[in-house]
Design a protein around this motif. Structure first.
Motif, PDB file in Angstrom:
ATOM      1  N   HIS A  27     -19.000-115.173 123.627  1.00  0.00           N
ATOM      2  CA  HIS A  27     -18.426-114.090 124.427  1.00  0.00           C
ATOM      3  C   HIS A  27     -17.114-114.601 125.000  1.00  0.00           C
ATOM      4  CE1 HIS A  27     -18.818-111.586 128.402  1.00  0.00           C
ATOM      5  NE2 HIS A  27     -17.772-111.232 127.686  1.00  0.00           N
ATOM      6  N   LEU A  28     -16.012-114.172 124.395  1.00  0.00           N
ATOM      7  CA  LEU A  28     -14.684-114.578 124.868  1.00  0.00           C
ATOM      8  C   LEU A  28     -14.172-113.539 125.863  1.00  0.00           C
ATOM      9  CD1 LEU A  28     -12.847-115.699 121.607  1.00  0.00           C
ATOM     10  CD2 LEU A  28     -13.684-117.133 123.448  1.00  0.00           C
ATOM     11  N   GLU A  29     -14.076-113.933 127.109  1.00  0.00           N
ATOM     12  CA  GLU A  29     -13.529-113.046 128.134  1.00  0.00           C
ATOM     13  C   GLU A  29     -12.017-113.259 128.173  1.00  0.00           C
ATOM     14  OE1 GLU A  29     -15.604-112.817 131.960  1.00  0.00           O
ATOM     15  OE2 GLU A  29     -17.170-114.064 131.034  1.00  0.00           O
ATOM     16  N   ALA A  30     -11.278-112.283 127.679  1.00  0.00           N
ATOM     17  CA  ALA A  30      -9.816-112.411 127.620  1.00  0.00           C
ATOM     18  C   ALA A  30      -9.218-112.650 129.007  1.00  0.00           C
ATOM     19  CB  ALA A  30      -9.206-111.173 126.970  1.00  0.00           C
ATOM     20  N   ASP A  31      -9.825-112.070 130.045  1.00  0.00           N
ATOM     21  CA  ASP A  31      -9.300-112.252 131.400  1.00  0.00           C
ATOM     22  C   ASP A  31      -9.214-113.735 131.780  1.00  0.00           C
ATOM     23  OD1 ASP A  31      -9.118-109.533 131.631  1.00  0.00           O
ATOM     24  OD2 ASP A  31     -10.744-109.331 133.086  1.00  0.00           O
ATOM     25  N   VAL A  32     -10.167-114.522 131.314  1.00  0.00           N
ATOM     26  CA  VAL A  32     -10.170-115.952 131.630  1.00  0.00           C
ATOM     27  C   VAL A  32      -8.926-116.625 131.056  1.00  0.00           C
ATOM     28  CG1 VAL A  32     -11.385-118.135 131.235  1.00  0.00           C
ATOM     29  CG2 VAL A  32     -12.667-116.075 131.823  1.00  0.00           C
ATOM     30  N   PHE A  33      -8.496-116.213 129.871  1.00  0.00           N
ATOM     31  CA  PHE A  33      -7.332-116.820 129.232  1.00  0.00           C
ATOM     32  C   PHE A  33      -6.054-116.569 130.036  1.00  0.00           C
ATOM     33  CE2 PHE A  33     -10.423-117.076 125.999  1.00  0.00           C
ATOM     34  CZ  PHE A  33     -10.014-118.016 125.072  1.00  0.00           C
TER      35      PHE A  33
ATOM     36  N   ASP B 152       5.319-109.659 127.010  1.00  0.00           N
ATOM     37  CA  ASP B 152       5.387-110.872 126.181  1.00  0.00           C
ATOM     38  C   ASP B 152       4.254-111.837 126.528  1.00  0.00           C
ATOM     39  OD1 ASP B 152       7.608-109.945 124.828  1.00  0.00           O
ATOM     40  OD2 ASP B 152       9.041-111.043 126.074  1.00  0.00           O
ATOM     41  N   GLN B 153       3.971-112.004 127.816  1.00  0.00           N
ATOM     42  CA  GLN B 153       2.870-112.870 128.243  1.00  0.00           C
ATOM     43  C   GLN B 153       1.550-112.337 127.698  1.00  0.00           C
ATOM     44  OE1 GLN B 153       1.946-113.986 132.612  1.00  0.00           O
ATOM     45  NE2 GLN B 153       0.666-112.204 132.161  1.00  0.00           N
ATOM     46  N   ASN B 154       1.334-111.026 127.829  1.00  0.00           N
ATOM     47  CA  ASN B 154       0.077-110.425 127.380  1.00  0.00           C
ATOM     48  C   ASN B 154      -0.114-110.593 125.876  1.00  0.00           C
ATOM     49  OD1 ASN B 154      -0.118-109.642 130.025  1.00  0.00           O
ATOM     50  ND2 ASN B 154       0.222-107.477 129.631  1.00  0.00           N
ATOM     51  N   ARG B 155       0.954-110.388 125.139  1.00  0.00           N
ATOM     52  CA  ARG B 155       0.883-110.526 123.682  1.00  0.00           C
ATOM     53  C   ARG B 155       0.523-111.976 123.311  1.00  0.00           C
ATOM     54  NH1 ARG B 155       2.609-107.013 120.056  1.00  0.00           N
ATOM     55  NH2 ARG B 155       2.900-107.729 117.924  1.00  0.00           N
ATOM     56  N   LEU B 156       1.155-112.955 123.968  1.00  0.00           N
ATOM     57  CA  LEU B 156       0.857-114.360 123.709  1.00  0.00           C
ATOM     58  C   LEU B 156      -0.609-114.668 124.017  1.00  0.00           C
ATOM     59  CD1 LEU B 156       1.657-117.295 123.052  1.00  0.00           C
ATOM     60  CD2 LEU B 156       2.241-117.539 125.476  1.00  0.00           C
TER      61      LEU B 156
ATOM     62  N   ARG C  71      -2.333 -99.144 121.517  1.00  0.00           N
ATOM     63  CA  ARG C  71      -0.918 -99.076 121.140  1.00  0.00           C
ATOM     64  C   ARG C  71      -0.167-100.384 121.382  1.00  0.00           C
ATOM     65  NH1 ARG C  71       3.174 -97.032 124.912  1.00  0.00           N
ATOM     66  NH2 ARG C  71       2.378 -97.416 126.996  1.00  0.00           N
ATOM     67  N   TRP C  72      -0.763-101.339 122.080  1.00  0.00           N
ATOM     68  CA  TRP C  72      -0.084-102.603 122.342  1.00  0.00           C
ATOM     69  C   TRP C  72      -0.722-103.789 121.643  1.00  0.00           C
ATOM     70  CZ3 TRP C  72       0.391-102.152 128.359  1.00  0.00           C
ATOM     71  CH2 TRP C  72       1.380-101.209 128.669  1.00  0.00           C
ATOM     72  N   PHE C  73      -2.041-103.889 121.696  1.00  0.00           N
ATOM     73  CA  PHE C  73      -2.687-105.147 121.310  1.00  0.00           C
ATOM     74  C   PHE C  73      -3.669-105.061 120.158  1.00  0.00           C
ATOM     75  CE2 PHE C  73      -1.743-105.557 125.911  1.00  0.00           C
ATOM     76  CZ  PHE C  73      -0.659-106.395 125.751  1.00  0.00           C
ATOM     77  N   LEU C  74      -4.169-103.895 119.830  1.00  0.00           N
ATOM     78  CA  LEU C  74      -5.170-103.828 118.763  1.00  0.00           C
ATOM     79  C   LEU C  74      -4.603-104.290 117.426  1.00  0.00           C
ATOM     80  CD1 LEU C  74      -7.913-103.217 117.592  1.00  0.00           C
ATOM     81  CD2 LEU C  74      -7.215-100.809 117.381  1.00  0.00           C
TER      82      LEU C  74
END
Length: 182
Positions: free
Chosen positions: A36-42, A60-64, A92-95
């Motif tokens: 279970h990868l919680e993206a918020d932790v990254f 740009d930060q979010n995409r990285l 529309r941004w990350f999928l």
């Protein structure tokens, strides 16, 4: 549920407060080998130069961060784990970049959008945080990103009248039957 080489990486998304983390945890617990990868932790790994992810200048930060999440997800999935990416993966941004990264690694991808009314999401965020960690306009803006998904409406799981166990059951069934594939 057993993970197999054909088991897709599950991107489990929706607005803040919809129950992504709870449902992802339930799904992971039901599987012999799961991550279970919680993206918020990254996002918390960024120690300097951090920009709140809901602000326009954070793109740009979010995409990285999502690229790094995708690389970690691909590594776990290739090692035979059911891999669940839990995060605000706005179509529309990350999928597309996340899906392409996983598919380029030879992995199938499933996308499940958990949806609840804005009032439910707002109340849940308040209950867990005390105060909203972001202003209500930002929360409403994030919620709106999941309100009308066009062809991805088929990937929506409405949680209005369901508890986390029922939502996890519905997602597991749809993961097995392939109806969440993207």
């Amino acid at each position: 549920m057993l993970a197999s080489p054909d088991t897709p990486v599950l991107i489990l998304t929706g607005p803040s407060g919809v129950g992504k983390t709870t449902v992802a945890g339930l799904l992971a617990e039901r599987t012999e080998r799961a991550v279970h990868l919680e993206a918020d932790v990254f996002f918390r790994f960024v120690r300097s130069g951090y920009v709140e992810p809901w602000k326009p200048e954070s793109h740009d930060q979010n995409r990285l961060v999502m690229e790094i999440v995708g690389a970690a997800a691909a590594s776990y999935a290739k090692a035979g784990y059911l891999t669940i990416v839990d995060g605000i993966v706005i179509p529309r941004w990350f999928l597309d970049p996340l899906r392409e990264m996983l598919q380029d690694a030879g992995l199938a991808v499933a996308y499940a959008v958990i949806r609840a009314p804005l009032s439910v999401c707002t109340e849940r965020v308040r209950a867990r945080e005390g105060d909203l960690p972001l202003d209500s306009a930002a929360l409403e803006g994030i919620w709106a990103q999941f309100a009308d998904l066009g062809e991805l409406e088929r990937n929506v799981v409405d949680v209005s009248a369901s508890g986390p166990e029922q939502v996890a059951d519905a997602i597991a069934r749809r993961l097995d039957d392939g109806s969440l594939s993207v």
